[in-house]
Design a protein around this motif. Structure first.
Motif, PDB file in Angstrom:
ATOM      1  N   ILE A   5      14.312  15.954 -44.358  1.00  0.00           N
ATOM      2  CA  ILE A   5      14.207  17.416 -44.316  1.00  0.00           C
ATOM      3  C   ILE A   5      12.774  17.828 -43.994  1.00  0.00           C
ATOM      4  O   ILE A   5      12.546  18.686 -43.129  1.00  0.00           O
ATOM      5  N   ASP A   6      11.811  17.228 -44.659  1.00  0.00           N
ATOM      6  CA  ASP A   6      10.399  17.551 -44.402  1.00  0.00           C
ATOM      7  C   ASP A   6      10.021  17.265 -42.953  1.00  0.00           C
ATOM      8  O   ASP A   6       9.331  18.072 -42.309  1.00  0.00           O
ATOM      9  N   LEU A   7      10.475  16.135 -42.439  1.00  0.00           N
ATOM     10  CA  LEU A   7      10.141  15.756 -41.065  1.00  0.00           C
ATOM     11  C   LEU A   7      10.844  16.648 -40.042  1.00  0.00           C
ATOM     12  O   LEU A   7      10.260  16.968 -39.000  1.00  0.00           O
ATOM     13  N   VAL A   8      12.072  17.058 -40.319  1.00  0.00           N
ATOM     14  CA  VAL A   8      12.759  17.985 -39.413  1.00  0.00           C
ATOM     15  C   VAL A   8      11.986  19.305 -39.357  1.00  0.00           C
ATOM     16  O   VAL A   8      11.781  19.866 -38.274  1.00  0.00           O
ATOM     17  N   GLN A   9      11.540  19.784 -40.501  1.00  0.00           N
ATOM     18  CA  GLN A   9      10.760  21.027 -40.519  1.00  0.00           C
ATOM     19  C   GLN A   9       9.440  20.854 -39.767  1.00  0.00           C
ATOM     20  O   GLN A   9       9.045  21.732 -38.990  1.00  0.00           O
ATOM     21  N   THR A  10       8.768  19.736 -39.978  1.00  0.00           N
ATOM     22  CA  THR A  10       7.508  19.469 -39.279  1.00  0.00           C
ATOM     23  C   THR A  10       7.738  19.378 -37.774  1.00  0.00           C
ATOM     24  O   THR A  10       6.965  19.927 -36.981  1.00  0.00           O
ATOM     25  N   TRP A  11       8.812  18.687 -37.388  1.00  0.00           N
ATOM     26  CA  TRP A  11       9.160  18.547 -35.968  1.00  0.00           C
ATOM     27  C   TRP A  11       9.448  19.918 -35.359  1.00  0.00           C
ATOM     28  O   TRP A  11       8.887  20.281 -34.324  1.00  0.00           O
ATOM     29  N   GLY A  12      10.323  20.677 -36.000  1.00  0.00           N
ATOM     30  CA  GLY A  12      10.679  21.991 -35.476  1.00  0.00           C
ATOM     31  C   GLY A  12       9.473  22.904 -35.349  1.00  0.00           C
ATOM     32  O   GLY A  12       9.300  23.597 -34.341  1.00  0.00           O
ATOM     33  N   ARG A  13       8.613  22.905 -36.362  1.00  0.00           N
ATOM     34  CA  ARG A  13       7.408  23.744 -36.315  1.00  0.00           C
ATOM     35  C   ARG A  13       6.462  23.282 -35.198  1.00  0.00           C
ATOM     36  O   ARG A  13       5.833  24.099 -34.523  1.00  0.00           O
ATOM     37  N   SER A  14       6.352  21.982 -35.001  1.00  0.00           N
ATOM     38  CA  SER A  14       5.500  21.432 -33.949  1.00  0.00           C
ATOM     39  C   SER A  14       5.996  21.872 -32.570  1.00  0.00           C
ATOM     40  O   SER A  14       5.204  22.291 -31.718  1.00  0.00           O
TER      41      SER A  14
ATOM     42  N   THR B  25       7.975  13.993 -32.717  1.00  0.00           N
ATOM     43  CA  THR B  25       9.174  13.753 -31.898  1.00  0.00           C
ATOM     44  C   THR B  25      10.335  13.299 -32.771  1.00  0.00           C
ATOM     45  O   THR B  25      10.188  13.080 -33.978  1.00  0.00           O
ATOM     46  N   VAL B  26      11.461  13.111 -32.126  1.00  0.00           N
ATOM     47  CA  VAL B  26      12.653  12.610 -32.808  1.00  0.00           C
ATOM     48  C   VAL B  26      12.376  11.263 -33.471  1.00  0.00           C
ATOM     49  O   VAL B  26      12.941  10.951 -34.517  1.00  0.00           O
ATOM     50  N   PHE B  27      11.492  10.475 -32.888  1.00  0.00           N
ATOM     51  CA  PHE B  27      11.140   9.179 -33.474  1.00  0.00           C
ATOM     52  C   PHE B  27      10.596   9.346 -34.896  1.00  0.00           C
ATOM     53  O   PHE B  27      10.959   8.595 -35.794  1.00  0.00           O
ATOM     54  N   ASP B  28       9.743  10.328 -35.081  1.00  0.00           N
ATOM     55  CA  ASP B  28       9.171  10.569 -36.409  1.00  0.00           C
ATOM     56  C   ASP B  28      10.263  10.845 -37.438  1.00  0.00           C
ATOM     57  O   ASP B  28      10.193  10.357 -38.566  1.00  0.00           O
ATOM     58  N   VAL B  29      11.268  11.611 -37.045  1.00  0.00           N
ATOM     59  CA  VAL B  29      12.357  11.946 -37.959  1.00  0.00           C
ATOM     60  C   VAL B  29      13.175  10.701 -38.293  1.00  0.00           C
ATOM     61  O   VAL B  29      13.609  10.530 -39.434  1.00  0.00           O
ATOM     62  N   THR B  30      13.358   9.806 -37.327  1.00  0.00           N
ATOM     63  CA  THR B  30      14.132   8.582 -37.605  1.00  0.00           C
ATOM     64  C   THR B  30      13.421   7.672 -38.604  1.00  0.00           C
ATOM     65  O   THR B  30      14.049   6.799 -39.193  1.00  0.00           O
ATOM     66  N   MET B  31      12.146   7.874 -38.810  1.00  0.00           N
ATOM     67  CA  MET B  31      11.387   7.036 -39.737  1.00  0.00           C
ATOM     68  C   MET B  31      11.512   7.489 -41.192  1.00  0.00           C
ATOM     69  O   MET B  31      10.989   6.838 -42.093  1.00  0.00           O
ATOM     70  N   ALA B  32      12.214   8.575 -41.445  1.00  0.00           N
ATOM     71  CA  ALA B  32      12.384   9.069 -42.821  1.00  0.00           C
ATOM     72  C   ALA B  32      13.063   8.012 -43.673  1.00  0.00           C
ATOM     73  O   ALA B  32      14.006   7.349 -43.239  1.00  0.00           O
ATOM     74  N   SER B  33      12.579   7.865 -44.896  1.00  0.00           N
ATOM     75  CA  SER B  33      13.155   6.866 -45.803  1.00  0.00           C
ATOM     76  C   SER B  33      14.074   7.492 -46.848  1.00  0.00           C
ATOM     77  O   SER B  33      14.640   6.770 -47.666  1.00  0.00           O
ATOM     78  N   SER B  34      14.217   8.819 -46.818  1.00  0.00           N
ATOM     79  CA  SER B  34      15.098   9.498 -47.768  1.00  0.00           C
ATOM     80  C   SER B  34      15.554  10.818 -47.159  1.00  0.00           C
ATOM     81  O   SER B  34      14.996  11.283 -46.152  1.00  0.00           O
TER      82      SER B  34
END
Length: 169
Positions: A133-142, A119-128
């Protein structure tokens, strides 16, 4: 606690906002979407190409009976273009501009029971920025995987509507 009706994310309860009508989302979840957008805008050199993917993933996770068919179709064809056709988010946004004028009415798509584990929450947890970018790709693919029941229909519709149109570099 507030449970987002779209992605089922649980967050501390906040006041209701007027943007809830646009998305099947709790105000808390919608606020996180704003935080992701703000982070994207704070790092345009690296994240501009991913902003539309965030918009599309969020939109596809927060569909209700009242969501306009074009909004669902655009969220799904944006994810299709990025994850199946290799477009950037900017190119998918440009395709939306072209597609907006190709169809007088858009089909309705029934959301899956599970709209993706990320979810969007996972992306907000990015530390860099790289992790973002990795989390946005993972989110979009999910999210795209969660809508697998309409993949063929989205691909056929989008490809037919785009015809010979190609994104600008």
């Amino acid at each position: 606690m507030s449970v987002c009706p779209g992605c089922r994310l649980e967050l501390p309860d906040e006041r209701r906002t007027s943007n809830e009508a646009r998305y099947n989302a709790s105000p808390e979840c919608l606020r996180l979407s704003g935080e992701v957008a703000a982070f994207n805008h704070a790092h345009p050199a690296r994240l501009a190409i991913w902003h539309q993917t965030c918009v599309d993933a969020y939109g596809a996770q927060h569909v209700s009976a009242g969501t306009k068919p074009i909004a669902v179709a655009f969220a799904l064809n944006g994810l299709y273009l990025v994850f199946e056709r290799g477009f950037t988010g900017l190119q998918a946004r440009n395709a939306h501009g072209y597609l907006a004028n190709t169809v007088p009415s858009w089909p309705r798509f029934t959301p899956p029971d599970n709209v993706g584990k990320v979810t969007v929450f996972d992306v907000t947890m990015a530390s860099s920025v790289d992790e973002h970018i990795d989390l946005v790709q993972t989110w979009g693919r999910s999210v795209w995987a969660a809508w697998s029941h309409v993949h063929n229909e989205i691909a056929t519709m989008t490809d037919a509507q785009l015809g010979s149109w190609h994104p600008h570099s």
